[in-house]
Motif scaffolding. Structure first.
Motif, mmCIF file in Angstrom:
data_model
loop_
_atom_site.group_PDB
_atom_site.id
_atom_site.type_symbol
_atom_site.label_atom_id
_atom_site.label_comp_id
_atom_site.label_asym_id
_atom_site.label_seq_id
_atom_site.Cartn_x
_atom_site.Cartn_y
_atom_site.Cartn_z
ATOM 1 N N LYS A 136 17.506 -18.281 17.649
ATOM 2 C CA LYS A 136 17.074 -19.024 19.001
ATOM 3 C C LYS A 136 17.720 -17.956 19.987
ATOM 4 O O LYS A 136 17.232 -17.833 20.997
ATOM 5 C CB LYS A 136 17.542 -20.479 19.538
ATOM 6 C CG LYS A 136 16.796 -21.543 18.700
ATOM 7 C CD LYS A 136 17.065 -22.970 18.763
ATOM 8 C CE LYS A 136 16.197 -23.997 18.607
ATOM 9 N NZ LYS A 136 16.802 -25.374 18.827
ATOM 10 N N VAL A 137 18.922 -17.500 19.770
ATOM 11 C CA VAL A 137 19.592 -16.702 20.833
ATOM 12 C C VAL A 137 19.147 -15.365 20.657
ATOM 13 O O VAL A 137 19.270 -14.423 21.515
ATOM 14 C CB VAL A 137 21.156 -16.833 20.803
ATOM 15 C CG1 VAL A 137 21.722 -18.497 20.820
ATOM 16 C CG2 VAL A 137 21.727 -16.307 19.385
ATOM 17 N N ALA A 138 18.703 -14.980 19.499
ATOM 18 C CA ALA A 138 18.206 -13.620 19.323
ATOM 19 C C ALA A 138 16.868 -13.778 18.557
ATOM 20 O O ALA A 138 16.616 -13.486 17.495
ATOM 21 C CB ALA A 138 19.241 -12.841 18.475
ATOM 22 N N PRO A 139 15.794 -14.336 19.167
ATOM 23 C CA PRO A 139 14.601 -14.702 18.780
ATOM 24 C C PRO A 139 13.900 -13.043 18.045
ATOM 25 O O PRO A 139 13.011 -13.217 17.266
ATOM 26 C CB PRO A 139 13.653 -15.119 19.814
ATOM 27 C CG PRO A 139 14.270 -14.597 20.977
ATOM 28 C CD PRO A 139 15.772 -14.421 20.931
ATOM 29 N N GLU A 140 14.419 -11.939 18.598
ATOM 30 C CA GLU A 140 13.659 -10.563 17.851
ATOM 31 C C GLU A 140 14.068 -10.526 16.535
ATOM 32 O O GLU A 140 13.232 -9.989 15.887
ATOM 33 C CB GLU A 140 14.172 -9.526 18.811
ATOM 34 C CG GLU A 140 13.829 -9.447 20.396
ATOM 35 C CD GLU A 140 14.968 -10.401 21.036
ATOM 36 O OE1 GLU A 140 14.954 -10.383 22.510
ATOM 37 O OE2 GLU A 140 15.782 -10.842 20.310
ATOM 38 N N LEU A 141 14.977 -11.233 16.084
ATOM 39 C CA LEU A 141 15.488 -10.902 14.634
ATOM 40 C C LEU A 141 14.537 -11.556 13.766
ATOM 41 O O LEU A 141 14.267 -11.027 12.690
ATOM 42 C CB LEU A 141 17.005 -11.458 14.510
ATOM 43 C CG LEU A 141 18.199 -10.803 15.251
ATOM 44 C CD1 LEU A 141 19.511 -11.207 14.979
ATOM 45 C CD2 LEU A 141 18.015 -9.133 14.823
ATOM 46 N N PRO A 142 14.281 -12.844 14.006
ATOM 47 C CA PRO A 142 13.373 -13.376 12.928
ATOM 48 C C PRO A 142 11.766 -12.756 13.148
ATOM 49 O O PRO A 142 11.181 -12.585 12.142
ATOM 50 C CB PRO A 142 13.271 -14.805 13.243
ATOM 51 C CG PRO A 142 13.862 -15.191 14.422
ATOM 52 C CD PRO A 142 14.919 -13.868 14.808
ATOM 53 N N GLU A 143 11.495 -12.150 14.390
ATOM 54 C CA GLU A 143 10.273 -11.377 14.398
ATOM 55 C C GLU A 143 10.296 -10.237 13.864
ATOM 56 O O GLU A 143 9.218 -9.766 13.170
ATOM 57 C CB GLU A 143 10.136 -11.278 16.159
ATOM 58 C CG GLU A 143 8.855 -10.550 16.383
ATOM 59 C CD GLU A 143 8.871 -10.024 17.786
ATOM 60 O OE1 GLU A 143 8.005 -9.082 18.068
ATOM 61 O OE2 GLU A 143 9.404 -10.689 18.641
#
Length: 441
Positions: free
Chosen positions: A352-359
């Motif tokens: 949630k705080v770094a949504p780019e990571l799962p993307e």
């Protein structure tokens, strides 16, 4: 006691739905998610309509061995003042361990963990609550938590523990009936017995939330519909007193607004039935006697008591997030379940705080994060955890896909900044990553 009515946990994802729901008297916001200088427009509009807003803290760690951090207390006070709140709430839990009292590295749980119901833990909790009360501009209420594990050698029931806490500090209670049900399934504790023992006149309001049972373990998920057993515990409470407020919590997998409205209607029906049964009169009498009582003064807690509690909590947290052997007396299967739950929660919040990571990582995000978290306690909050996860992957030459690795590299570079880093293991790793990315220059 402030009369709150029926409320719902305010979350950005359902802000528009909450604005359209009928009969919402008040909302509760996670304190750490609100900036006092930039209250979200949707929340500000609710306040302008006259909706009461209560900040609900999750990171103070009042049940921890350390005294409450003055900075965290100031932040909670600022949010109460910015939102014009009549009270603030926190949890009876510890969320970090280690540090100076144990001469060991500090660790963060990333979640609420139960305190042992012992005299030592109660003494520390009472002193921590009084410190918080003195620092806050409005009254404080504290919440009972859900737990997957039990401490060995406990000396009190939950009801007895809460009753003595109220007697010694005058603090109010936020009773979560879903958590009472959770502890019934997971620890064999009778919700009715807990309600019989706790001072219902001290209740500030009540939480109701959904969960799910898997393999005999109840998970307080806040991502499932409210079940009938939880409503039954609410009915037990309302048969004893009329709570000043009742609030529906939902944190993930938000349903359609019609389903939220249906759950709120079910909650209203239970509370109305309790009031119709005559609970209100008894509650009023108890409230008068409680208001004339004063908290029992206590002597300062000796350092040795805090140190004993610190060592016990550090040993448990290290077993849960650091891979050390389980402390004696704990159920090892339950510890494994709790450890897996902490890792899953940690991965979800980092996403949630770094949504780019799962993307960037796709379906490989959770397996990679689980491998990273194994034996690596969180030490600097979720944003630092996201950076450390990325540094760990890049230092190992991952992800395998070159395009994904370039995207992760750019993401990390944009957030790492050029400033020199201190001499810390994570900082040394970051230096190695920078060196590798620059080709050794």
């Amino acid at each position: 006691m402030v009369r709150l009515g029926t409320g719902i946990g305010w979350r950005p994802e359902i802000a528009d739905d909450i604005a359209r729901l009928p009969g919402i008297d008040w909302v509760e916001v996670v304190a750490e998610n609100i900036c006092p200088d930039h209250v979200p427009d949707a929340l500000r509009r609710l306040r302008e309509r006259g909706t009461t807003v209560v900040p609900h803290g999750v990171s103070l760690g009042l049940g921890g061995a350390e005294r409450p951090d003055p900075g965290r207390l100031r932040a909670l006070a600022e949010r109460a003042e910015a939102l014009g709140s009549p009270l603030v709430t926190e949890h009876i839990a510890f969320v970090r361990a280690g540090g100076p009292l144990t001469a060991s590295p500090a660790m963060e749980a990333g979640h609420l963990l139960p305190v042992p119901r012992t005299r030592d833990a109660l003494d520390v909790l009472c002193e921590n609550v009084r410190i918080a009360q003195d620092a806050l501009p409005v009254p404080l209420a504290v919440e009972n938590i859900a737990a997957l594990i039990s401490w060995p050698g406990e000396e009190m029931t939950e009801g007895q523990f809460l009753a003595e806490l109220v007697e010694r500090t005058g603090v109010r209670l936020l009773i979560d009936v879903a958590n009472l049900h959770t502890n019934h399934v997971n620890r064999g504790e009778d919700p009715a017995k807990a309600l019989d023992e706790l001072p219902t006149s001290a209740i500030a309001y009540v939480h109701v939330a959904g969960g799910v049972e898997r393999d005999g373990v109840w998970h307080d998920s806040h991502a499932h519909p409210v079940t009938q057993p939880v409503l039954d515990v609410l009915a037990e409470l309302c048969a004893r007193t009329t709570p000043p407020g009742v609030l529906l919590e939902r944190d993930e997998d938000f349903p359609a607004v019609e389903e939220l409205a249906g759950e709120l209607d079910a909650i209203r029906a239970v509370t109305a039935a309790g009031a119709g049964a005559g609970a209100g009169a008894g509650a009023s009498e108890a409230s008068v006697s409680a208001s004339t009582a004063s908290a029992t003064p206590d002597a300062p807690v000796p350092d040795a008591v805090r140190e004993r509690l610190a060592l016990a909590q550090a040993a448990l947290l290290s077993a849960l997030v650091g891979g050390t052997p389980p402390p004696e007396g704990f159920d090892r299967r339950r510890l494994r379940v709790q450890s897996a739950a902490l890792t899953a929660k940690r991965a979800s919040v980092v996403a949630k705080v770094a949504p780019e990571l799962p993307e960037i990582l796709g379906t490989g995000y959770r397996p990679a994060f689980t491998r990273y978290a194994d034996g690596r306690p969180m030490t600097g909050g979720y944003r630092r955890d996201a950076m450390s996860f990325a540094e760990h992957l890049l230092a190992d030459g991952r992800p395998d896909d070159a395009a994904a690795r370039r995207r992760l590299t750019l993401w990390w570079q944009e957030r790492s900044g050029p400033a020199p880093l201190p001499s810390h293991p994570a900082a040394r790793l970051a230096r190695r990553v920078r060196l590798a990315l620059s080709g050794g220059r």
